[in-house]
Design a protein around this motif. Structure first.
Motif, PDB file in Angstrom:
ATOM      1  N   PRO A 122       0.810  -1.216   0.000  1.00  0.00           N
ATOM      2  CA  PRO A 122       0.000   0.000   0.000  1.00  0.00           C
ATOM      3  C   PRO A 122       0.846   1.271   0.000  1.00  0.00           C
ATOM      4  CG  PRO A 122      -0.013  -1.028   2.154  1.00  0.00           C
ATOM      5  CD  PRO A 122       0.717  -1.958   1.247  1.00  0.00           C
ATOM      6  N   LYS A 123       0.259   2.316  -0.505  1.00  0.00           N
ATOM      7  CA  LYS A 123       0.925   3.628  -0.556  1.00  0.00           C
ATOM      8  C   LYS A 123       0.363   4.526   0.537  1.00  0.00           C
ATOM      9  CE  LYS A 123       2.908   2.473  -4.460  1.00  0.00           C
ATOM     10  NZ  LYS A 123       3.595   1.246  -4.251  1.00  0.00           N
ATOM     11  N   PRO A 124       1.199   5.336   1.149  1.00  0.00           N
ATOM     12  CA  PRO A 124       0.719   6.256   2.192  1.00  0.00           C
ATOM     13  C   PRO A 124      -0.361   7.186   1.653  1.00  0.00           C
ATOM     14  CG  PRO A 124       3.125   6.244   2.089  1.00  0.00           C
ATOM     15  CD  PRO A 124       2.629   5.469   0.908  1.00  0.00           C
ATOM     16  N   GLY A 125      -1.358   7.461   2.481  1.00  0.00           N
ATOM     17  CA  GLY A 125      -2.407   8.390   2.132  1.00  0.00           C
ATOM     18  C   GLY A 125      -3.529   7.801   1.285  1.00  0.00           C
ATOM     19  N   ARG A 126      -3.421   6.524   0.888  1.00  0.00           N
ATOM     20  CA  ARG A 126      -4.460   5.866   0.089  1.00  0.00           C
ATOM     21  C   ARG A 126      -5.407   5.107   1.013  1.00  0.00           C
ATOM     22  NH1 ARG A 126      -4.859   7.490  -5.007  1.00  0.00           N
ATOM     23  NH2 ARG A 126      -5.756   5.497  -5.596  1.00  0.00           N
ATOM     24  N   THR A 127      -6.572   4.740   0.513  1.00  0.00           N
ATOM     25  CA  THR A 127      -7.588   4.031   1.274  1.00  0.00           C
ATOM     26  C   THR A 127      -7.753   2.629   0.691  1.00  0.00           C
ATOM     27  OG1 THR A 127      -8.709   6.136   1.608  1.00  0.00           O
ATOM     28  CG2 THR A 127      -9.976   4.153   2.083  1.00  0.00           C
ATOM     29  N   TYR A 128      -7.824   1.618   1.577  1.00  0.00           N
ATOM     30  CA  TYR A 128      -7.865   0.227   1.144  1.00  0.00           C
ATOM     31  C   TYR A 128      -8.953  -0.556   1.857  1.00  0.00           C
ATOM     32  CZ  TYR A 128      -3.302   1.323  -0.772  1.00  0.00           C
ATOM     33  OH  TYR A 128      -2.287   1.899  -1.483  1.00  0.00           O
ATOM     34  N   ALA A 129      -9.440  -1.599   1.166  1.00  0.00           N
ATOM     35  CA  ALA A 129     -10.307  -2.603   1.763  1.00  0.00           C
ATOM     36  C   ALA A 129      -9.498  -3.894   1.832  1.00  0.00           C
ATOM     37  CB  ALA A 129     -11.554  -2.829   0.924  1.00  0.00           C
ATOM     38  N   GLU A 130      -9.603  -4.604   2.942  1.00  0.00           N
ATOM     39  CA  GLU A 130      -8.956  -5.905   3.079  1.00  0.00           C
ATOM     40  C   GLU A 130      -9.888  -6.957   2.489  1.00  0.00           C
ATOM     41  OE1 GLU A 130      -7.258  -8.950   6.468  1.00  0.00           O
ATOM     42  OE2 GLU A 130      -8.396  -7.190   7.082  1.00  0.00           O
ATOM     43  N   LEU A 131      -9.368  -7.814   1.601  1.00  0.00           N
ATOM     44  CA  LEU A 131     -10.154  -8.886   1.009  1.00  0.00           C
ATOM     45  C   LEU A 131     -10.063 -10.105   1.919  1.00  0.00           C
ATOM     46  CD1 LEU A 131      -9.099  -8.454  -2.720  1.00  0.00           C
ATOM     47  CD2 LEU A 131     -11.101  -7.502  -1.542  1.00  0.00           C
ATOM     48  N   VAL A 132     -11.224 -10.659   2.269  1.00  0.00           N
ATOM     49  CA  VAL A 132     -11.295 -11.761   3.227  1.00  0.00           C
ATOM     50  C   VAL A 132     -11.929 -12.966   2.548  1.00  0.00           C
ATOM     51  CG1 VAL A 132     -12.214 -12.505   5.446  1.00  0.00           C
ATOM     52  CG2 VAL A 132     -11.534 -10.110   5.129  1.00  0.00           C
ATOM     53  N   CYS A 143     -11.182 -16.876   0.293  1.00  0.00           N
ATOM     54  CA  CYS A 143     -10.583 -17.310  -0.974  1.00  0.00           C
ATOM     55  C   CYS A 143     -11.300 -16.648  -2.122  1.00  0.00           C
ATOM     56  CB  CYS A 143     -10.688 -18.819  -1.110  1.00  0.00           C
ATOM     57  SG  CYS A 143      -9.666 -19.660   0.106  1.00  0.00           S
ATOM     58  N   PRO A 144     -10.674 -16.442  -3.240  1.00  0.00           N
ATOM     59  CA  PRO A 144      -9.317 -16.790  -3.588  1.00  0.00           C
ATOM     60  C   PRO A 144      -8.288 -15.675  -3.361  1.00  0.00           C
ATOM     61  CG  PRO A 144     -10.497 -16.176  -5.559  1.00  0.00           C
ATOM     62  CD  PRO A 144     -11.475 -16.072  -4.409  1.00  0.00           C
ATOM     63  N   LEU A 145      -8.725 -14.479  -3.017  1.00  0.00           N
ATOM     64  CA  LEU A 145      -7.806 -13.337  -2.889  1.00  0.00           C
ATOM     65  C   LEU A 145      -7.584 -12.934  -1.434  1.00  0.00           C
ATOM     66  CD1 LEU A 145      -9.261 -11.249  -5.865  1.00  0.00           C
ATOM     67  CD2 LEU A 145      -7.303 -12.814  -5.882  1.00  0.00           C
ATOM     68  N   ASP A 146      -7.787 -13.864  -0.524  1.00  0.00           N
ATOM     69  CA  ASP A 146      -7.680 -13.607   0.910  1.00  0.00           C
ATOM     70  C   ASP A 146      -6.362 -12.931   1.268  1.00  0.00           C
ATOM     71  OD1 ASP A 146      -7.094 -15.393   3.877  1.00  0.00           O
ATOM     72  OD2 ASP A 146      -8.704 -13.928   3.628  1.00  0.00           O
ATOM     73  N   GLY A 147      -6.460 -11.850   2.027  1.00  0.00           N
ATOM     74  CA  GLY A 147      -5.271 -11.160   2.519  1.00  0.00           C
ATOM     75  C   GLY A 147      -4.783 -10.027   1.635  1.00  0.00           C
ATOM     76  N   LEU A 148      -5.257  -9.959   0.399  1.00  0.00           N
ATOM     77  CA  LEU A 148      -4.848  -8.845  -0.459  1.00  0.00           C
ATOM     78  C   LEU A 148      -5.612  -7.585  -0.067  1.00  0.00           C
ATOM     79  CD1 LEU A 148      -4.717 -10.405  -4.039  1.00  0.00           C
ATOM     80  CD2 LEU A 148      -2.827  -9.970  -2.481  1.00  0.00           C
ATOM     81  N   LEU A 149      -5.062  -6.454  -0.423  1.00  0.00           N
ATOM     82  CA  LEU A 149      -5.719  -5.172  -0.205  1.00  0.00           C
ATOM     83  C   LEU A 149      -6.231  -4.652  -1.538  1.00  0.00           C
ATOM     84  CD1 LEU A 149      -3.094  -3.521   2.165  1.00  0.00           C
ATOM     85  CD2 LEU A 149      -5.165  -4.772   2.788  1.00  0.00           C
ATOM     86  N   LEU A 150      -7.408  -4.051  -1.515  1.00  0.00           N
ATOM     87  CA  LEU A 150      -7.985  -3.442  -2.710  1.00  0.00           C
ATOM     88  C   LEU A 150      -7.966  -1.934  -2.532  1.00  0.00           C
ATOM     89  CD1 LEU A 150      -9.512  -3.735  -5.415  1.00  0.00           C
ATOM     90  CD2 LEU A 150     -11.628  -3.711  -4.066  1.00  0.00           C
ATOM     91  N   ASP A 151      -7.339  -1.236  -3.460  1.00  0.00           N
ATOM     92  CA  ASP A 151      -7.286   0.223  -3.409  1.00  0.00           C
ATOM     93  C   ASP A 151      -8.673   0.766  -3.737  1.00  0.00           C
ATOM     94  OD1 ASP A 151      -6.897   2.974  -3.817  1.00  0.00           O
ATOM     95  OD2 ASP A 151      -4.890   2.668  -4.622  1.00  0.00           O
ATOM     96  N   ILE A 152      -9.326   1.393  -2.757  1.00  0.00           N
ATOM     97  CA  ILE A 152     -10.661   1.961  -2.949  1.00  0.00           C
ATOM     98  C   ILE A 152     -10.637   3.480  -2.828  1.00  0.00           C
ATOM     99  CG2 ILE A 152     -11.889  -0.132  -2.245  1.00  0.00           C
ATOM    100  CD1 ILE A 152     -12.318   1.209   0.518  1.00  0.00           C
TER     101      ILE A 152
END
Length: 98
Positions: free
Chosen positions: A24-34, A36-45
């Motif tokens: 992740p980049k500072p100052g950005r907003t993310y959702a945590e994916l919970v 399978c199949p993308l568990d643990g990745l962050l989605l830039d929202i």
């Protein structure tokens, strides 16, 4: 582990696994994916409207039931979103679509 440490450990959806800076980049907003199949990745929202996130997302992946299909992720009813940058919400796997 505090929120900042968790943020630093995540990889952002859409970044290649061999990207030298997949996090992740500072100052950005993310959702945590919970789930399978993308568990643990962050989605830039960061640039998405709240309604777009609240309606759920369909994310292209080779890891779902249909290779080349989409994994569906939605917020759980009643889960609150925190304001500000960093990880602000969680999206849960609800199925796959071709």
């Amino acid at each position: 582990m505090n929120g900042d440490e968790q943020l630093l450990r995540g990889r952002v959806y859409g970044h290649d696994h061999d990207d030298p800076d997949p996090g992740p980049k500072p100052g950005r907003t993310y959702a945590e994916l919970v789930g399978c199949p993308l568990d643990g990745l962050l989605l830039d929202i960061h640039d998405r409207r709240s309604g777009e996130v609240d309606d759920g997302v369909a994310l292209a992946t080779e890891l779902c039931r249909w290779p080349g299909g989409r994994a569906l992720y939605h917020p759980r009813p009643g889960e609150l979103r925190k304001p500000g940058p960093g990880i602000t919400c969680r999206l849960h796997h609800t199925g796959d679509t071709p």
